[in-house]
Design a protein around this motif. Structure first.
Motif, short mmCIF file in Angstrom:
data_model
loop_
_atom_site.label_atom_id
_atom_site.label_comp_id
_atom_site.label_asym_id
_atom_site.label_seq_id
_atom_site.Cartn_x
_atom_site.Cartn_y
_atom_site.Cartn_z
N VAL A 315 -17.63 17.74 11.26
CA VAL A 315 -18.33 18.22 10.07
C VAL A 315 -17.75 17.66 8.78
O VAL A 315 -18.34 17.79 7.72
CB VAL A 315 -18.36 19.76 10.00
N VAL A 316 -16.56 17.06 8.86
CA VAL A 316 -15.99 16.35 7.72
C VAL A 316 -15.44 15.02 8.23
O VAL A 316 -15.20 14.84 9.43
CB VAL A 316 -14.89 17.15 7.00
N ASP A 317 -15.22 14.09 7.30
CA ASP A 317 -14.74 12.76 7.65
C ASP A 317 -13.37 12.44 7.08
O ASP A 317 -12.62 11.66 7.66
CB ASP A 317 -15.74 11.71 7.16
N LEU A 318 -13.06 13.02 5.92
CA LEU A 318 -11.77 12.82 5.27
C LEU A 318 -11.31 14.16 4.73
O LEU A 318 -12.12 15.02 4.38
CB LEU A 318 -11.86 11.83 4.11
N VAL A 319 -9.98 14.34 4.63
CA VAL A 319 -9.42 15.57 4.08
C VAL A 319 -8.49 15.20 2.93
O VAL A 319 -7.60 14.36 3.09
CB VAL A 319 -8.68 16.39 5.14
N ALA A 320 -8.72 15.83 1.79
CA ALA A 320 -7.92 15.56 0.59
C ALA A 320 -6.84 16.62 0.42
O ALA A 320 -7.08 17.81 0.65
CB ALA A 320 -8.81 15.51 -0.64
N PHE A 321 -5.67 16.16 0.01
CA PHE A 321 -4.53 17.03 -0.24
C PHE A 321 -4.07 16.77 -1.67
O PHE A 321 -3.95 15.62 -2.09
CB PHE A 321 -3.39 16.74 0.73
N GLY A 322 -3.75 17.84 -2.41
CA GLY A 322 -3.32 17.70 -3.79
C GLY A 322 -1.85 17.98 -3.96
O GLY A 322 -1.02 17.07 -3.95
N ARG A 323 -1.48 19.25 -4.10
CA ARG A 323 -0.11 19.62 -4.43
C ARG A 323 0.94 19.00 -3.50
O ARG A 323 2.02 18.63 -3.96
CB ARG A 323 0.04 21.14 -4.44
N PRO A 324 0.70 18.89 -2.17
CA PRO A 324 1.74 18.29 -1.33
C PRO A 324 2.11 16.86 -1.74
O PRO A 324 3.25 16.42 -1.51
CB PRO A 324 1.12 18.30 0.07
N PHE A 325 1.19 16.13 -2.36
CA PHE A 325 1.48 14.77 -2.81
C PHE A 325 2.39 14.75 -4.03
O PHE A 325 2.99 13.72 -4.33
CB PHE A 325 0.19 14.02 -3.12
N VAL A 326 2.47 15.85 -4.76
CA VAL A 326 3.30 15.87 -5.97
C VAL A 326 4.76 15.63 -5.60
O VAL A 326 5.42 14.73 -6.15
CB VAL A 326 3.14 17.20 -6.73
N ALA A 327 5.30 16.41 -4.68
CA ALA A 327 6.72 16.33 -4.32
C ALA A 327 6.98 15.48 -3.09
O ALA A 327 8.14 15.26 -2.74
CB ALA A 327 7.27 17.73 -4.09
N ASN A 328 5.92 14.99 -2.46
CA ASN A 328 6.05 14.20 -1.23
C ASN A 328 5.23 12.92 -1.37
O ASN A 328 4.11 12.83 -0.88
CB ASN A 328 5.57 15.01 -0.03
N PRO A 329 5.79 11.91 -2.03
CA PRO A 329 5.03 10.68 -2.23
C PRO A 329 4.63 10.00 -0.92
O PRO A 329 3.64 9.28 -0.86
CB PRO A 329 5.97 9.80 -3.06
N ASP A 330 5.40 10.27 0.13
CA ASP A 330 5.13 9.73 1.47
C ASP A 330 4.47 10.78 2.35
O ASP A 330 4.71 10.83 3.56
CB ASP A 330 6.43 9.23 2.11
N PHE A 331 3.62 11.58 1.77
CA PHE A 331 3.02 12.71 2.47
C PHE A 331 2.36 12.34 3.79
O PHE A 331 2.55 13.04 4.81
CB PHE A 331 2.03 13.41 1.55
N PRO A 332 1.58 11.26 3.90
CA PRO A 332 0.98 10.92 5.19
C PRO A 332 2.02 10.72 6.30
O PRO A 332 1.81 11.16 7.44
CB PRO A 332 0.21 9.63 4.89
N ARG A 333 3.13 10.07 5.97
CA ARG A 333 4.18 9.90 6.98
C ARG A 333 4.75 11.25 7.41
O ARG A 333 4.98 11.50 8.60
CB ARG A 333 5.30 9.01 6.44
N ARG A 334 4.99 12.11 6.44
CA ARG A 334 5.56 13.42 6.78
C ARG A 334 4.61 14.21 7.67
O ARG A 334 5.06 14.91 8.59
CB ARG A 334 5.88 14.19 5.50
N LEU A 335 3.30 14.10 7.41
CA LEU A 335 2.34 14.76 8.28
C LEU A 335 2.37 14.16 9.68
O LEU A 335 2.40 14.88 10.68
CB LEU A 335 0.93 14.64 7.71
N ALA A 336 2.34 12.84 9.75
CA ALA A 336 2.25 12.15 11.04
C ALA A 336 3.47 12.42 11.92
O ALA A 336 3.35 12.56 13.14
CB ALA A 336 2.07 10.65 10.82
N GLU A 337 4.65 12.49 11.29
CA GLU A 337 5.90 12.64 12.04
C GLU A 337 6.43 14.06 12.01
O GLU A 337 7.55 14.32 12.47
CB GLU A 337 6.95 11.67 11.49
#
Length: 369
Positions: A315-337
């Motif tokens: 029902v969705v194709d992409l998910v946007a994240f806001g505040r976590p990117f403020v203090a976590n510039p490498d947020f995708p890596r932190r999610l993945a690992e």
């Protein structure tokens, strides 16, 4: 409905992106003054976060009239275009993709931003809201919005032309596309809702008339830069700022059907992100998916688990994240690992300031364990 996975590459219009994680637009009020010009510091900030599949910039005013908050960047002057080129070059050097969020706040503004002291809106109705304005003492404060001036038909055509020019400026500045901000009580949202639009001409009254302004804006932009590089952000379930209209969902679905016909590349839903906010009914997600076959992005206090669930359902194709990117510039890596997320340690620096609380948050390292 095809299932997706958060960390797989995909296509958004004419752009291939590395994952389905979007950095959501977040106002940070760091533009250079005078002139609301993007800076090298802003370029560093966005480059640090370029591992997102797609970055959507902070809201960026399309004209001086479109400004509603202090120190927010514009994209209507040559100096602003040159400043944004620093940003897009930095993001592209890091392998990222970036869209400009085009913004006209309408009545969500303050008299200090307007030569005649009057913000504009579809109707002369106060939003009963506040905006962040820096005073002569250099301190930012929340201040009340005045009653706006009602846009004339000629005014509306000028605003549509400003959107078109801003989109062309975005492409000149190196952006991969644009997102039109049509939510959160700003100008396009004001036209969509009966609570803020009391017009009796072709831009008010009936459902078809209330969606007309959004359609004409999107059509002008799509004709200028391509519908495959054009998206829109909408806020169906947000009711503050005088936006509580029971027919809002009907208007947004009508606009979504039009976007489907015109090949608009994405619809981005700004969902309420406070703890006790109303939940988005799953039936709405299914209806929107059946109405619009393009890319659907959602943003609203998502966790990895909740994001994966909606992606898997198709029902969705992409998910946007806001505040976590403020203090976590490498947020995708932190999610993945499954790495720990750093907290925002300097909330006072969210709006305005220099590098502190902006570019000084580090990427994860083993020494943090």
């Amino acid at each position: 409905m095809k299932p997706h996975h958060l960390f797989e590459a995909t296509q958004v219009g004419s752009n291939k992106i590395r994952n389905r994680i979007v950095m959501a637009p977040m106002t940070r009020s760091r533009s250079a003054q005078p002139g609301n010009i993007p800076t090298a510091m802003m370029a560093e900030y966005y480059q640090q976060r370029a591992s997102a599949g797609l970055i959507i910039t902070e809201a960026t005013q399309i004209s001086p009239q479109g400004q509603g908050y202090s120190w927010t960047p514009g994209i209507h002057s040559p100096e602003q275009v040159a400043g944004w080129r620093l940003v897009t070059d930095a993001v592209h050097q890091a392998g990222g993709k970036i869209f400009s969020q085009l913004w006209h706040v309408g009545r969500m503004s303050h008299e200090s931003f307007h030569a005649d002291g009057k913000p504009v809106g579809p109707s002369a109705l106060s939003p009963d809201a506040q905006v962040w304005v820096v005073g002569d003492d250099g301190v930012g404060r929340m201040v009340d919005c005045p009653v706006p001036r009602e846009l004339t038909r000629d005014d509306i055509q000028h605003v549509i032309a400003d959107y078109r020019k801003a989109a062309l400026n975005a492409i000149e500045a190196g952006f991969d596309g644009v997102e039109v901000h049509g939510g959160n009580g700003y100008l396009i949202d004001q036209f969509l809702r009966r609570t803020s639009n009391k017009r009796t001409d072709e831009y008010g009254g009936s459902l078809a008339n209330r969606v007309r302004f959004a359609q004409e804006v999107l059509e002008a932009i799509g004709d200028a830069i391509g519908a495959d590089k054009t998206g829109i952000r909408l806020a169906p379930f947000i009711t503050q700022r005088g936006m509580d209209d029971p027919q809002a969902i009907e208007a947004i679905l009508a606009l979504a059907a039009w976007c489907e016909q015109k090949g608009i590349t994405f619809i981005h839903l700004a969902e309420a992100d406070w703890d006790d906010a109303p939940q988005v009914p799953y039936e709405f997600r299914e209806t929107l998916r059946a109405t619009f076959s393009g890319t659907i992005i959602v943003a609203g206090n998502y966790t990895k688990e909740k994001a994966e669930k909606l992606l898997a359902a198709g029902v969705v194709d992409l998910v946007a994240f806001g505040r976590p990117f403020v203090a976590n510039p490498d947020f995708p890596r932190r999610l993945a690992e499954n790495l720990p997320l750093a907290p925002i340690s300097n909330p006072a620096a969210l709006f305005g300031g220099k590098e502190a609380g902006y570019t000084d948050y580090p990427a994860w390292s083993a020494s943090e364990v």
